[in-house]
Design an enzyme around this catalytic site. Structure first.
Site, PDB file in Angstrom:
ATOM      1  N   ARG F 136       0.827  -1.214   0.000  1.00  0.00           N
ATOM      2  CA  ARG F 136       0.000   0.000   0.000  1.00  0.00           C
ATOM      3  C   ARG F 136       0.862   1.266   0.000  1.00  0.00           C
ATOM      4  NH1 ARG F 136      -1.842  -0.692   4.922  1.00  0.00           N
ATOM      5  NH2 ARG F 136      -2.893   1.301   4.893  1.00  0.00           N
ATOM      6  N   LYS F 137       2.173   1.103  -0.249  1.00  0.00           N
ATOM      7  CA  LYS F 137       3.074   2.276  -0.283  1.00  0.00           C
ATOM      8  C   LYS F 137       3.016   2.945  -1.650  1.00  0.00           C
ATOM      9  CE  LYS F 137       5.979   0.339   3.329  1.00  0.00           C
ATOM     10  NZ  LYS F 137       7.278  -0.223   3.732  1.00  0.00           N
ATOM     11  N   THR F 138       1.845   3.424  -2.022  1.00  0.00           N
ATOM     12  CA  THR F 138       1.619   4.035  -3.325  1.00  0.00           C
ATOM     13  C   THR F 138       1.532   5.555  -3.179  1.00  0.00           C
ATOM     14  OG1 THR F 138      -0.730   3.696  -2.927  1.00  0.00           O
ATOM     15  CG2 THR F 138       0.412   2.011  -4.206  1.00  0.00           C
ATOM     16  N   THR F 268       6.347   0.398  -6.062  1.00  0.00           N
ATOM     17  CA  THR F 268       5.572   1.616  -6.277  1.00  0.00           C
ATOM     18  C   THR F 268       6.240   2.871  -5.731  1.00  0.00           C
ATOM     19  OG1 THR F 268       4.290   1.006  -4.307  1.00  0.00           O
ATOM     20  CG2 THR F 268       3.324   0.475  -6.441  1.00  0.00           C
TER      21      THR F 268
END
Lengths: 297, 297, 297, 297, 297, 297
Positions: F136-138, F268
């Site tokens: 979820r490190k976007t 990402t």
């Protein structure tokens, strides 16, 4: 009335839109020279005689930017104000005062302009049984402010929009096949809490409208003679509104005809602003620094 | 310019907001009497002499309601129009024409009013080297329309908003510690594509602003004498804008001073509307029925 | 600068969008095991050396979720930080800390990454007269954060977007019919507070641009030799920006050319993140329970 | 669970939409007679026996209108309540209480209705290993409230929406070319944290689904005999859901089959409301007047 | 009526909200197995007897997802339909048909449910002079659909919301100081196109309301005897609405009292859905591939 | 997959946000020199070797600005492209091409950058049973684009957000009272279509997680030795993910451990862009003029 509910639901989104129109990413001029919060105070001064209107909206502009801003007023909406009169004071982070100034004044000046203009026209009807009405000829995305200003200026509101009032015009009547049919279809279709208003152009239509049970009859662009004849036909069986050709000059004459309402688009589309400005900005005390600022530059 | 891009991104959301302001759930009057689509045509007529402006916006109101509406114009933005002149025609489902009429005219009348008023003022500057500028004193949520109208009327645009122009006023100067410091801080902070404008109130400040390298100097509320002295000091080293006390009466005199710009809030806050109306609505042919309507009542 | 005004108007909606992207209806994992509020504390720790940036945004993520969260920082934007250094502490309902963690860190890591990278490049220009500029090559819907980070890292901002800066490129020049015509049209059309920048590809165009009165001339992809010749032609009559082929390796050489600005897309499109994390979450004291929670499960 | 995070991000926008649906510009009736704020108190009373649900949402309606409103409850979500029982009290500006009443009750009545109905059905499964599931047959724009109500009533939630659960139906299977292919494609494509559910219509498909490694098998519209055979084939290698033809009458019989889940659309699409009302509104004390109201009429 | 204007302005945003509720980022199940567009067709089938309502909304769900979808109906809103009857067909990319199915049916089933229920109640009033009214007890964010369904089912609409109708209840009367004062204040304040309705609880209030010139008098929770006495007092001077304790059982008796309106919250808060489903999805022909798909995987 | 449904509901609003970020009121440079529409064509060229990704999004940017723009591609998402390769062509009003260029490229370059980087890492896992996962490190407000790019590059998606996946970390476990309790609470609370993942830090926790029936066990920051021991304990009873310390250098070694998944935030948050540009813009033919433009200047 701009009570808390209306403010939250219907006014705030419009004010935010106006603020974003003026501040796309930041107030560059202010941020150039003021990297830190600095408590200040500024006076709100009238620069023309008139009726003040929109104080809550003026205050709300600043409060939406920073809830710690405090706005104090010495007058209330509807009060007469005069050139040079101090009418309020805004206290808060000077950066917020500078960034919100133009938007807050844009609202206050326009709303006060409409209230002032309406007040002038309404006073010509004083003593008569005739009430002054506004129309839907408002600035896009500003109706809620302008309709309120008319009321504060001593006018009355016609329908708010196409949804909450029935007004059958020539094209509606044509589509229905006649005045009678149009009124019947409206009574069948529209929520029963709405009155049915019909716009008529001649005396035959007046007769039909009365017979059909219209609640309000609008006499469009008739001269005084015609209006008098129409009034005789209506004879209290419906309320009467006149519209078109209404000027400051002839309105007094019109008020003598005994109609219930005179509507005027000029109240909202022609009123000049009332000049007001923020003066004497100066630093005071110390701002209780916002949490998110505590550690910023 | 309202090219396709601006229309889609920045104008459409505002028009939709204006339409929703006027139609909360439905146009009751129209729906009472017209349960079915019916193709029709209506003429757009001028009722006053002036400069037409906002034709694209007028058309877009109808197109946003129903993409099958067709709008044809006989003039273009900036053209002079006269009382009685037909300037366009709208063709489509009569229900859409009736429901969009008021919002479309509210935009067109106001925009044409501003263009007309601006045109009148700008013509007083003809022949001089001085350009007429607008301000940020626009109706909330209508700036994009009003700035465009000023341009169509022959005026020029000052900064669009607080983000895209630097204007250092007394309070900024005070916060910075002086004109020189303010200009320096602005050159340091603001994106380098922006010119730095400084508002000055006396000749000392003019001298400082020139020395600091300001790109534009705004002489606030100075009389002609003072303006002349300031012009001598500036001597072409910066552009010069004057503002305040600008009226139709004295603007000709001001134009003789050789300043680059005169700005006037009245262009957007005082222009009366130009009267236009939709006339002669009549049914024609047959509407190609929309898919979702095919089986409705 | 992210003052209160920018935060409220321009930053909050983006942060809310990011939070909704991560929480469609609820944080299932947290709600599985924590049906009740529980006050807690967590440390913000650096895991790499660099320049910290975005502390306000980090804090705002939590504050938007729950205004009772408290965030304390030991450093400020622009400070150098080192691996292992504690830089702040977040206190509040543990459920809010867990639900906001990823979004808060995503902002802080990226912003600090850009500031760190920019700082590295800008330091190579130290001592020269040349300033480092960013471009519009930012992550979609993150420009406001990334342009700010460049500034914090010691860079300068080029125009913010297509609306607030004029940059005439080959296609604009072609459409206008030449450099001179393009500059003239821009001076006529664009708000007068904007400088006119022209992108040129050869020395003829440089000469034309100077003659046309361009404020800024951008030398696109020229080698050092060509740049020197262009500088001679320009000779201080316009600001000079160079762009293209700028690398850490050759930037020192470029800085010796005496240009005003070097722009680099890599500042925003190539900067790796700076690693930071939340550590040592532990329960403390007791949360003053929110009104709406008082009677919930 | 409606924790603070879900409330802020996902619930508040829906409640605001509902409030704007009910208040286009103002609450006319209230504003007619109450131009000023007046503190008041009103009781929330049950008028039917059932399970209360949605108290936070009820409170939030008022808090979104005016943060100074205070709501106190004597019960919590999931409690059994009886006809006549006072369950809470709302204190605040009477105008806010009147304006928010209908929207607050609309939420509370529907949510309590679903919780009550679900409770009734779930109790029929007590003692069995079978859990009761909801479906996506919720009222548009109310799923978050209705899924929560099912849980409070003792049911369990199936997937929230099309994005967060994989359910391969006949058309998916057809498109993939068979049960095996569909399951394989789903395992390849879907985020690996999702289980793969397959809807089957006969025993051959059951066999294939088990072989393909489906996590959950949904037996669609099978009779008890078929279900038993399917259970034998599955034999614990996948979870089993049954659906279709589920009624209060036959659910007890179904629960004896040993399936893991029974899903029922009726929980959300057929539950009648639980009647609740606000009673005994009366003025009390004095409202601390809001800043923006201080100087209004 | 859901004409094109209402659809664009007021319905589309709600349908989009409902679709986003069901599809957060993608329909995973469909995308697992159908990477490419494939034209298909599916039948809309009734599974219960009732009144069909919401066909335009059903179609619009698919059209908003993909304008190339085609929806054909064999019936129109208000028609009686029977179990097993095919009522329409949807043609388009199968992926769109699958992704929109649940949302489209959720609308259609609920709207048809309300129309069916209303039709049943309204038929009990047939032959009497009494009309059936809905209330504001609608599902949040679904009022426009539910009020329309009541009309299609043969009922009539009471006020749409708090803004477009005046209903003075006990608390308004209390705040005004009495029935007479409340009516006067309402006539003074509310736009003149609105009728004034007063809710009364006893015969004294009836007498006062008539004297005050109320347009509509609502008799709240009176028994038949009291209603008869009230009718005598009113004697045609105002319209009469009764409300409370209205059931299928006693409504016939109530209709004999000669009141103008009976309002019932159950029409919108208690109507079960009408079961409909999409059946027989099968591939057909070839989809004209959307531009953006041409080169995708 | 960006099918039509995802595009309309979830992607379009983000692209529009990005376009508004870049165009506040108009593209000044373009409008300066191009008052009229002019049909043109421009080539999309690769300037680096890599994997192309985001073609639909690139096209959509232009289509949202003007539906008459046509975009043609010679490759499809996932194809390998090389420096200098023409990959597509955009045809339409040159003003639209210029105004949309930067935003379209910003998306395409970033998405292709992520696909290219992911492809590089994924190829190191080829031949092993181990799949590469994102996190979820976007970039905020870009998750939908970045998760898709990972997939196109040959990676797999972990959970999309906090709502659609259960991941029990140390704090969740602590709050629950232990691994076993946390897993039980999650199975009780979360929709049953979700797998339960537990993050563990030592072998005791591994043993507990297996016993508790966790579906996926994530070994956080363990060395190869520990991972091997953990694999022995798990022994196929749960899927295994490893995370932390994953680099291009050690990933090959990790792939030999037989774990199911390796997750990497760098996919990402660290992928540099892939350089692409629009070249050779030239006028062609004649644009079919848009309706709203027909009569504009």
């Amino acid at each position: 009335m701009f009570d808390q509910v209306t403010m939250k639901l219907n006014v705030d989104p419009l004010i935010l839109g106006a603020l974003k129109e003026d501040i796309t990413s930041e107030d560059v001029s202010t941020n150039c020279v003021m990297p830190h919060a600095q408590q200040g105070e500024v006076d709100l001064i009238c620069k023309e005689d008139g009726i003040i209107c929109g104080l809550q909206v003026f205050a709300r502009v600043f409060e939406l930017l920073d809830e710690r801003v405090n706005v104090e007023f010495y007058v209330k909406d509807g009060d007469e104000v005069t050139n040079g009169q101090p009418v309020g004071k805004v206290t808060g982070d000077i950066r917020v005062l500078l960034s919100g100034e133009r938007t807050a004044l844009n609202y206050l000046q326009r709303m006060s302009g409409i209230a002032t203009y309406t007040h002038g026209v309404a006073s010509l009807l004083k003593g008569s049984r005739t009430k002054l009405l506004d129309t839907r000829k408002t600035s896009p995305n500003n109706r809620i402010f302008e309709k309120y200003s008319v009321r504060i200026g001593g006018g009355n509101n016609h329908r708010y929009n196409l949804t909450d009032g029935v007004m059958l015009k020539d094209n509606h009547i044509g589509a229905a096949g006649g005045v009678r049919q149009a009124v019947e279809m409206a009574k069948e279709y529209a929520p029963f809490v709405r009155k049915i208003e019909v716009e008529v152009e001649n005396l035959e239509m007046v007769t039909e409208a009365v017979a059909a049970g219209a609640d309000i009859i609008m006499l469009d662009n008739m001269d005084c003679e015609k209006i008098r004849e129409a009034m005789n036909i209506i004879n209290g069986k419906a309320e009467v509104e006149i519209s078109g050709n209404v000027t400051r000059e002839n309105i007094a004459k019109l008020s003598g005809l005994g109609v219930d309402y005179i509507s005027s688009g000029a109240l909202t589309h022609s009123a000049p602003i009332l000049d007001l400005s923020l003066k004497n900005l100066h630093a005071v005390g110390k701002l209780e620094v916002a949490k998110t600022h505590a550690m910023s530059i």
